[in-house]
Design an enzyme around this catalytic site. Structure first.
Site, PDB file in Angstrom:
ATOM      1  N   PHE A 273     -17.561 -99.968 -31.568  1.00 52.28           N
ATOM      2  CA  PHE A 273     -17.313-101.369 -32.326  1.00 52.28           C
ATOM      3  C   PHE A 273     -17.377-102.877 -30.898  1.00 52.28           C
ATOM      4  O   PHE A 273     -16.708-102.058 -29.569  1.00 52.28           O
ATOM      5  CB  PHE A 273     -16.166-101.842 -33.359  1.00 52.28           C
ATOM      6  CG  PHE A 273     -16.762-100.696 -34.138  1.00 52.28           C
ATOM      7  CD1 PHE A 273     -16.936-101.425 -35.379  1.00 52.28           C
ATOM      8  CD2 PHE A 273     -16.059 -99.892 -34.700  1.00 52.28           C
ATOM      9  CE1 PHE A 273     -16.769-100.894 -36.604  1.00 52.28           C
ATOM     10  CE2 PHE A 273     -16.245 -98.587 -35.896  1.00 52.28           C
ATOM     11  CZ  PHE A 273     -17.152 -99.280 -36.963  1.00 52.28           C
ATOM     12  N   ASP A 274     -17.777-103.681 -31.258  1.00 53.58           N
ATOM     13  CA  ASP A 274     -17.308-104.594 -30.357  1.00 53.58           C
ATOM     14  C   ASP A 274     -15.921-105.374 -31.212  1.00 53.58           C
ATOM     15  O   ASP A 274     -15.427-104.625 -33.021  1.00 53.58           O
ATOM     16  CB  ASP A 274     -18.197-105.803 -30.655  1.00 53.58           C
ATOM     17  CG  ASP A 274     -17.652-107.380 -29.967  1.00 53.58           C
ATOM     18  OD1 ASP A 274     -17.240-106.963 -28.877  1.00 53.58           O
ATOM     19  OD2 ASP A 274     -17.858-108.667 -30.562  1.00 53.58           O
TER      20      ASP A 274
END
Length: 488
Positions: A273-274
């Site tokens: 994930f960002d």
């Protein structure tokens, strides 16, 4: 069947001759490598992986082709004097044995380096048809792999040079080498240019389907042509190549219908994930910090809507030289971080359903990582504020890489830290920069939209799927994803 007759020597250096057959075989391998390299780059593999596979599969393919020929041509002849097995210069290779040996090496290599074998095979195997098409012209030069005797009139519509070289020992023979070469070339064009283009529009292919299409096409075409040949390797009364072709067709059809996917479950994909705009709503904090710097070093009015959208996603080191060219970037980054950290408790909050998603993925056994343009301490600060750190296995921040997004280095590093191959990875981000990084890494990308002002930029980046709610990821990770240009 003599594969390297002296009359077919291209260049002679003393006692060493370079044969046309060898030159055409190497040419076919080289062209296949170039097409495969193009596909592998799309899927995030570097050139070293392509080179290792090309060399390994080729060398083991030669070994397999030789052993297959010896086994089914006359095994007793070779066992009487085993040194004959190594005398490859006297002729005797069978491509189907080479395919099996090359595939086994590919399987070994994929397992060793934790790559997905079927994904690698999809990048390479369909391109083998062009190598096979070129290689058959070596049979033509050697006047072998031909069919039954025919009349001269049979060649009325053939080029003269084919007719002339098919005149062997006072008799014309059917050019079955040509039939198979043309069919192989048609199969390559069909898979590489037609089916893949249709798939880009309709998304009907799954991982492994490229291999299954190859098996079906090569299987039926080889079965037909083999029935015309006069020099087949035999297994009792059965033409060995036809028997294997039937197996190829059977495996290809069942594979495309999804039978093997039902019994051979893939491992869970790695979830990366960002952070900003994906798991945490840090947009107010980012904008407030930039606004603070603009007020201090320029004017608040200059930080307009266009700039506010532009700063969401790219790293500070990229944006500061553009907006503050007269300032020291490192000093400005430190100032930004100090102010941003101070206002975190007031301006940052978790995205809706973020904790629920991470908790659910963790409970189901998924490995989770963060790949962010923020420095590690900034990532940890945000996660710790909302007790999300417990769900995250690794963090790759800006200080862990030499090149930030959209360079794929951070994604590759996270996969390495988690001892997983990137080809079974999903990356979730909210900006075009995130999606481009995912494309560059060859991983499946999920574009998360929470800011409608940025929706078009995200769509233009072409993520594999777009969501408006993080909870949708729970179902996406369980789906049998289509074989897109950067395949899941």
């Amino acid at each position: 069947m003599t594969f390297f007759p002296d009359a077919q020597t291209l260049v002679q250096f003393g006692n060493i001759g370079i044969k046309w057959y060898a030159v055409l075989m190497i040419t076919g391998v080289g062209v296949t490598f170039l097409f495969s390299l193009r596909e592998m780059k799309k899927c995030g593999y570097n050139i070293e992986v392509a080179e290792d596979l090309a060399i390994g599969c080729f060398l083991w393919g030669i070994v397999g082709a030789r052993l297959w020929y010896c086994l089914f041509f006359d095994i007793s002849y070779y066992l009487q004097d085993p040194i004959r097995i190594f005398q490859i210069y006297n002729g005797g290779l069978a491509i189907q044995g080479g395919l099996f040996a090359g595939a086994l090496y590919g399987l070994y290599y994929a397992n060793k380096h934790k790559f997905n074998f079927m994904r690698l095979a999809d990048c390479i195997v369909p391109n083998m048809l062009i190598a096979q098409a070129i290689g058959r012209w070596g049979n033509f030069i050697n006047q072998e792999a031909h069919g039954a005797p025919v009349t001269e009139a049979y060649f009325n519509h053939f080029p003269e040079f084919i007719k002339n070289n098919m005149f062997i020992g006072g008799q014309y023979y059917a050019p079955t080498f040509l039939y198979e070469s043309v069919l192989n070339l048609l199969g390559f064009v069909l898979i590489y240019f037609v089916i893949k283009k249709l798939n880009e529009k309709y998304h009907f292919m799954k991982r492994g389907d490229g291999v299954y299409f190859y098996l079906v096409w090569y299987g039926w075409s080889r079965f037909i042509v083999e029935g015309m040949r006069t020099d087949s390797l035999m297994f009792g009364p059965i033409r060995m190549a036809q028997l294997i072709s039937v197996v190829f067709i059977f495996v290809g059809v069942l594979g495309y219908l999804g039978l093997f996917r039902k019994f051979m479950k893939e491992s869970k994909p790695l979830m990366l994930f960002d952070l900003d705009g994906t798991l945490l709503d840090t947009e107010p904090a980012i904008l407030e910090t930039y606004r603070h710097l603009f007020e201090k070093y320029r004017t608040a009015d200059e930080f307009d809507k266009e700039k506010q959208l532009e700063v969401l996603g790219p790293p500070l080191a990229k944006m500061f030289p553009k907006y503050f060219p007269d300032k020291n970037v490192d000093e400005l980054i430190n100032e930004y971080r100090e102010y941003n950290f101070k206002i975190h408790p007031e301006f940052v909050k978790p995205m809706e359903n973020a904790e629920d998603l991470l908790k659910s993925l963790k409970e189901e056994g998924y490995k989770i990582g963060i790949v962010s343009t923020k420095f590690n301490d900034g990532v940890k600060l945000g996660l710790d504020l909302f007790n999300l750190t417990q769900y995250v296995d690794v963090i790759v921040g800006q200080n862990d890489v030499q090149h930030g997004k959209p360079n794929p280095e951070g994604i590759f590093k996270a996969c390495q830290m988690l001892n997983e191959g990137h080809d079974s990875c999903i990356y979730v981000g909210d900006s075009a920069t995130d999606i481009v990084a995912a494309h560059n890494a060859g991983v499946y990308s999920i574009g998360y939209i929470f800011n409608e002002d940025r929706i078009q930029a995200l769509k233009d980046a072409k993520p594999n799927v777009i969501i408006h709610d993080l909870k949708d990821i729970k179902e996406i990770v369980k789906e049998d994803h289509p074989w897109t240009y950067n395949m899941m």
